[in-house]
Design an enzyme around this catalytic site. Structure first.
Site, PDB file in Angstrom:
ATOM      1  N   HIS A   1      30.810  12.001  21.392  1.00  0.00           N
ATOM      2  CA  HIS A   1      30.211  12.865  20.368  1.00  0.00           C
ATOM      3  C   HIS A   1      30.264  14.335  20.764  1.00  0.00           C
ATOM      4  CE1 HIS A   1      26.770  13.568  22.981  1.00  0.00           C
ATOM      5  NE2 HIS A   1      26.841  12.276  23.289  1.00  0.00           N
TER       6      HIS A   1
ATOM      7  N   GLU B   1      24.698   4.645  23.358  1.00  0.00           N
ATOM      8  CA  GLU B   1      24.717   4.970  24.779  1.00  0.00           C
ATOM      9  C   GLU B   1      24.005   3.901  25.602  1.00  0.00           C
ATOM     10  OE1 GLU B   1      26.195   5.948  27.222  1.00  0.00           O
ATOM     11  OE2 GLU B   1      25.952   8.149  27.244  1.00  0.00           O
TER      12      GLU B   1
END
Length: 218
Positions: A8, A82
């Site tokens: 990201h 994550e």
């Protein structure tokens, strides 16, 4: 299947070097927004047929310009979020807790999946959820799939699953925001890393250590 794993764009927690893994997570900084806006051009040569994002807001914001440019819907899956920091959440990157987090997750990549992050997950659980999303993409019929995911998750999964690089390679190469790892393969046949942030990854069995980059072209 050609698999593009994309970290990201930049967040405030990245700037502050915080271990920030919980949902929904922060948005993008102005630089992160610019990085996201640059993705369509950066991936212009890739015939992306499916676009996956995690349940954390930063991946969806990063994917938005690419989705708009390609006319794709974001397929949101928790499995590619994550690696959970659990009780270590929001510790600074130089802390002992953050060092423990990194030691633990890279042990998973090396094959020791039993250790658990305090208050979080173990390696078996983390790799299984990531595997499940990739398996879903593989049976979708898409020939090229992009997944906007997270730095530690991408590095650990790639080191654990790619036949031509190892954990030493991944430890030494943190992913920059919107950095891309390109792999090819299937869950049944296995995965080979082709490129890591623009550098070609050497095939296993050739001269040099596993995963040694051959060039650094962008």
């Amino acid at each position: 299947m050609r698999l593009l794993l994309v970290r990201h764009g930049q967040t405030r927690s990245n700037v502050r070097q915080l271990l920030d893994t919980a949902a929904p997570g922060p948005g993008l900084t102005p630089l992160g927004e610019a990085q996201a806006a640059a993705l369509p051009e950066a991936l212009a040569d890739e015939d992306i047929e499916a676009l996956y994002t995690s349940t954390l807001v930063r991946t969806q914001l990063t994917a938005a310009p690419l989705a708009a440019a390609r006319g794709l819907n974001q397929i949101i899956r928790d499995g590619i979020r994550e690696l959970s920091a659990g009780d270590l959440e929001m510790l600074p990157g130089h802390s002992r807790g953050a060092e423990r987090y990194l030691r633990t997750v890279f042990a998973w990549a090396a094959g020791d999946t039993a250790p658990r992050i305090p208050g979080g997950e173990n390696g078996k659980e983390a790799l299984a959820r990531y595997d499940a999303v990739i398996a879903e993409a593989a049976v979708s019929g898409a020939r090229t799939v992009a997944m906007i995911s997270h730095g530690a998750a991408i590095r650990v999964w790639t080191a654990a699953r790619a036949v031509n690089l190892d954990v030493t390679f991944a430890v030494a190469r943190p992913l920059r925001n919107t950095g891309v790892v390109i792999l090819e393969g299937t869950p049944a046949d296995g995965w080979k890393a082709l490129r890591w942030e623009g550098a070609t990854v050497e095939p296993a069995g050739e001269s040099g250590p596993a995963g040694e980059p051959l060039d650094h072209t962008r």
